[in-house]
Design a protein around this motif. Sequence first.
Motif, PDB file in Angstrom:
ATOM      1  N   ILE A   1       0.826  -1.209   0.000  1.00 29.91           N
ATOM      2  CA  ILE A   1       0.000   0.000   0.000  1.00 29.91           C
ATOM      3  C   ILE A   1       0.864   1.264   0.000  1.00 29.91           C
ATOM      4  CG2 ILE A   1      -1.788   1.274   1.251  1.00 29.91           C
ATOM      5  CD1 ILE A   1      -2.668  -1.545   2.360  1.00 29.91           C
ATOM      6  N   GLN A   2       1.821   1.344   0.915  1.00 29.83           N
ATOM      7  CA  GLN A   2       2.745   2.487   0.950  1.00 29.83           C
ATOM      8  C   GLN A   2       4.075   2.036   0.339  1.00 29.83           C
ATOM      9  OE1 GLN A   2       2.744   4.999   4.550  1.00 29.83           O
ATOM     10  NE2 GLN A   2       1.159   3.667   5.388  1.00 29.83           N
ATOM     11  N   GLN A   3       4.154   2.094  -0.959  1.00 28.14           N
ATOM     12  CA  GLN A   3       5.299   1.530  -1.663  1.00 28.14           C
ATOM     13  C   GLN A   3       6.588   2.315  -1.452  1.00 28.14           C
ATOM     14  OE1 GLN A   3       4.419   0.669  -5.758  1.00 28.14           O
ATOM     15  NE2 GLN A   3       2.615  -0.555  -5.269  1.00 28.14           N
ATOM     16  N   ASP A   4       6.473   3.553  -1.057  1.00 27.43           N
ATOM     17  CA  ASP A   4       7.668   4.380  -0.867  1.00 27.43           C
ATOM     18  C   ASP A   4       8.279   4.231   0.527  1.00 27.43           C
ATOM     19  OD1 ASP A   4       5.379   5.540   0.220  1.00 27.43           O
ATOM     20  OD2 ASP A   4       6.227   7.566   0.157  1.00 27.43           O
ATOM     21  N   LYS A   5       7.695   3.364   1.355  1.00 28.88           N
ATOM     22  CA  LYS A   5       8.190   3.190   2.725  1.00 28.88           C
ATOM     23  C   LYS A   5       8.398   1.695   3.012  1.00 28.88           C
ATOM     24  CE  LYS A   5       5.831   7.302   4.515  1.00 28.88           C
ATOM     25  NZ  LYS A   5       5.068   7.655   3.298  1.00 28.88           N
ATOM     26  N   PRO A   6       9.519   1.142   2.588  1.00 29.84           N
ATOM     27  CA  PRO A   6       9.778  -0.288   2.824  1.00 29.84           C
ATOM     28  C   PRO A   6      10.094  -0.572   4.292  1.00 29.84           C
ATOM     29  CG  PRO A   6      11.707   0.743   1.846  1.00 29.84           C
ATOM     30  CD  PRO A   6      10.621   1.791   1.861  1.00 29.84           C
ATOM     31  N   GLU A   7       9.904  -1.827   4.687  1.00 29.25           N
ATOM     32  CA  GLU A   7      10.246  -2.245   6.042  1.00 29.25           C
ATOM     33  C   GLU A   7      11.774  -2.251   6.197  1.00 29.25           C
ATOM     34  OE1 GLU A   7       8.494  -4.041   3.902  1.00 29.25           O
ATOM     35  OE2 GLU A   7       6.575  -4.678   4.754  1.00 29.25           O
ATOM     36  N   THR A   8      12.235  -2.032   7.415  1.00 29.79           N
ATOM     37  CA  THR A   8      13.667  -2.098   7.691  1.00 29.79           C
ATOM     38  C   THR A   8      13.925  -3.163   8.756  1.00 29.79           C
ATOM     39  OG1 THR A   8      13.614  -0.434   9.462  1.00 29.79           O
ATOM     40  CG2 THR A   8      13.894   0.368   7.202  1.00 29.79           C
ATOM     41  N   TRP A   9      15.116  -3.756   8.718  1.00 26.16           N
ATOM     42  CA  TRP A   9      15.471  -4.771   9.711  1.00 26.16           C
ATOM     43  C   TRP A   9      15.479  -4.180  11.112  1.00 26.16           C
ATOM     44  CZ3 TRP A   9      15.119  -9.664   8.871  1.00 26.16           C
ATOM     45  CH2 TRP A   9      15.305 -10.179   7.588  1.00 26.16           C
ATOM     46  N   GLU A  10      15.919  -2.931  11.209  1.00 21.14           N
ATOM     47  CA  GLU A  10      15.995  -2.273  12.518  1.00 21.14           C
ATOM     48  C   GLU A  10      14.616  -2.173  13.163  1.00 21.14           C
ATOM     49  OE1 GLU A  10      17.422   2.016  14.474  1.00 21.14           O
ATOM     50  OE2 GLU A  10      17.492   1.697  12.301  1.00 21.14           O
ATOM     51  N   LYS A  11      13.628  -1.744  12.381  1.00 19.89           N
ATOM     52  CA  LYS A  11      12.267  -1.595  12.904  1.00 19.89           C
ATOM     53  C   LYS A  11      11.642  -2.953  13.222  1.00 19.89           C
ATOM     54  CE  LYS A  11      11.047   2.857  10.835  1.00 19.89           C
ATOM     55  NZ  LYS A  11      10.121   3.553   9.909  1.00 19.89           N
ATOM     56  N   GLN A  12      11.901  -3.928  12.378  1.00 18.33           N
ATOM     57  CA  GLN A  12      11.326  -5.249  12.609  1.00 18.33           C
ATOM     58  C   GLN A  12      11.923  -5.915  13.860  1.00 18.33           C
ATOM     59  OE1 GLN A  12      10.227  -7.497   8.705  1.00 18.33           O
ATOM     60  NE2 GLN A  12      11.851  -6.081   8.125  1.00 18.33           N
ATOM     61  N   TRP A  13      13.211  -5.717  14.086  1.00 19.04           N
ATOM     62  CA  TRP A  13      13.857  -6.263  15.280  1.00 19.04           C
ATOM     63  C   TRP A  13      13.329  -5.577  16.540  1.00 19.04           C
ATOM     64  CZ3 TRP A  13      15.715 -10.214  17.445  1.00 19.04           C
ATOM     65  CH2 TRP A  13      16.562 -10.152  18.555  1.00 19.04           C
ATOM     66  N   LYS A  14      13.153  -4.260  16.468  1.00 22.98           N
ATOM     67  CA  LYS A  14      12.591  -3.497  17.584  1.00 22.98           C
ATOM     68  C   LYS A  14      11.177  -3.975  17.898  1.00 22.98           C
ATOM     69  CE  LYS A  14      11.447   1.229  19.028  1.00 22.98           C
ATOM     70  NZ  LYS A  14      11.376   2.652  18.602  1.00 22.98           N
ATOM     71  N   CYS A  15      10.409  -4.217  16.851  1.00 19.60           N
ATOM     72  CA  CYS A  15       9.033  -4.709  17.002  1.00 19.60           C
ATOM     73  C   CYS A  15       9.032  -6.086  17.647  1.00 19.60           C
ATOM     74  CB  CYS A  15       8.363  -4.756  15.635  1.00 19.60           C
ATOM     75  SG  CYS A  15       6.695  -5.431  15.651  1.00 19.60           S
ATOM     76  N   PHE A  16       9.912  -6.967  17.198  1.00 18.00           N
ATOM     77  CA  PHE A  16       9.964  -8.335  17.711  1.00 18.00           C
ATOM     78  C   PHE A  16      10.274  -8.356  19.209  1.00 18.00           C
ATOM     79  CE2 PHE A  16      12.315 -12.366  18.409  1.00 18.00           C
ATOM     80  CZ  PHE A  16      11.287 -13.252  18.122  1.00 18.00           C
ATOM     81  N   LYS A  17      11.210  -7.515  19.642  1.00 17.65           N
ATOM     82  CA  LYS A  17      11.587  -7.463  21.062  1.00 17.65           C
ATOM     83  C   LYS A  17      10.420  -6.982  21.924  1.00 17.65           C
ATOM     84  CE  LYS A  17      15.296  -4.972  20.345  1.00 17.65           C
ATOM     85  NZ  LYS A  17      16.519  -4.179  20.634  1.00 17.65           N
ATOM     86  N   MET A  18       9.700  -5.964  21.451  1.00 16.24           N
ATOM     87  CA  MET A  18       8.538  -5.465  22.189  1.00 16.24           C
ATOM     88  C   MET A  18       7.433  -6.517  22.234  1.00 16.24           C
ATOM     89  SD  MET A  18       6.874  -3.059  23.830  1.00 16.24           S
ATOM     90  CE  MET A  18       7.270  -1.339  23.499  1.00 16.24           C
ATOM     91  N   LEU A  19       7.274  -7.257  21.127  1.00 17.09           N
ATOM     92  CA  LEU A  19       6.273  -8.325  21.082  1.00 17.09           C
ATOM     93  C   LEU A  19       6.527  -9.368  22.156  1.00 17.09           C
ATOM     94  CD1 LEU A  19       5.664  -9.192  17.320  1.00 17.09           C
ATOM     95  CD2 LEU A  19       4.026  -8.254  18.938  1.00 17.09           C
ATOM     96  N   LEU A  20       7.766  -9.813  22.264  1.00 17.01           N
ATOM     97  CA  LEU A  20       8.109 -10.832  23.253  1.00 17.01           C
ATOM     98  C   LEU A  20       7.814 -10.346  24.665  1.00 17.01           C
ATOM     99  CD1 LEU A  20      11.439 -12.346  21.873  1.00 17.01           C
ATOM    100  CD2 LEU A  20       9.115 -13.228  21.656  1.00 17.01           C
ATOM    101  N   PHE A  21       8.109  -9.087  24.921  1.00 16.28           N
ATOM    102  CA  PHE A  21       7.823  -8.522  26.250  1.00 16.28           C
ATOM    103  C   PHE A  21       6.323  -8.511  26.509  1.00 16.28           C
ATOM    104  CE2 PHE A  21       6.590  -4.934  28.923  1.00 16.28           C
ATOM    105  CZ  PHE A  21       7.317  -5.208  30.073  1.00 16.28           C
ATOM    106  N   ASN A  22       5.543  -8.005  25.552  1.00 16.47           N
ATOM    107  CA  ASN A  22       4.091  -7.916  25.733  1.00 16.47           C
ATOM    108  C   ASN A  22       3.446  -9.294  25.871  1.00 16.47           C
ATOM    109  OD1 ASN A  22       3.761  -5.166  25.826  1.00 16.47           O
ATOM    110  ND2 ASN A  22       3.253  -4.942  23.666  1.00 16.47           N
ATOM    111  N   GLN A  23       3.895 -10.233  25.038  1.00 11.67           N
ATOM    112  CA  GLN A  23       3.245 -11.537  25.018  1.00 11.67           C
ATOM    113  C   GLN A  23       3.567 -12.377  26.251  1.00 11.67           C
ATOM    114  OE1 GLN A  23       4.320 -13.144  21.168  1.00 11.67           O
ATOM    115  NE2 GLN A  23       2.765 -11.974  20.104  1.00 11.67           N
ATOM    116  N   PHE A  24       4.763 -12.213  26.804  1.00 10.73           N
ATOM    117  CA  PHE A  24       5.140 -13.053  27.934  1.00 10.73           C
ATOM    118  C   PHE A  24       5.062 -12.344  29.287  1.00 10.73           C
ATOM    119  CE2 PHE A  24       6.966 -15.323  24.356  1.00 10.73           C
ATOM    120  CZ  PHE A  24       6.617 -16.627  24.656  1.00 10.73           C
TER     121      PHE A  24
END
Length: 297
Positions: free
Chosen positions: A83-106
Amino acid sequence: MAANESIDILNSAYLAVEYIDSFLPDNPLQQPFKNAWNYMLDNYTKFQIATWGSLIVHELSYFLLCLPGFTFQFIPYMQKYKIQQDKPETWEKQWKCFKMLLFNQFCVQLPLICGTYYFTEYFSIPYDWERMPRWYVLLAQCFGCAVIEDAWHYFLHRLLHHKRIYKYIHKVHHEFITPFGMQAEYAHPLETLILGAGFFIGIIVFCNHMILLWAWVICRLVETVDVHSGYDIPLNPLHLVPFYAGARFHDFHHMNFIGNYASTFTWWDRIFGTDYQYISYQEKEKNQELLTKKKSN
């Protein structure tokens, strides 16, 4: 009088679906599922099923549903659906997201999941195969849960956007202007509790078997991962659901920050006029596409 008529309509609809179901061929997966369910009941306690079983269902469902969207970023063909083709995902943001997910889920969700057993015991919710609802009852219950959760989400989500409290709680979720599937549960712990409460209201209203807890978890994750995916995939079966919002609807919310507050359906935003900016944006996009076609011709 009106209530009695509504009950009669629902009863008639139930009998009609039950009649149609009697003509359908037997589900080949029913017997293996029954065997697996009874094996689980024979080898694990209710506490283990309600707690660790629910955790496994959530974690497996969440990350398996996130996997297609994660792989799309590596497939050039799929970029035309982004949808927003000019804004690709970055590894930095995805890693930050993953760490927050683990905290929230556990650290936030797991303590809540630990209360599932006591919830089922308090309300005498059965686990046995014999009292498991039929597929069409389960489907109707999940739809009812979605309607209730959507109403809760709309009003509480809109409240979290109030200028006096936005920066303290909901701003965390909006760190990503371009959403991606794994970001669906990326949120401040308080937001996880506030908006997550809507998930349990439908369970309290409809739950008559343990299976509904797991079915509703899966349905809710399918919806929230889809709307946060960042991709508008054609022939998405969820688009067959009446008034379903979808990825474009929620993607605009992340891009614009204002409007499109509902989680699943579009009716609350339409009723309160909080989708007017999205409608204007869609009209501008259509006009732009027409102009581009005229120039190319």
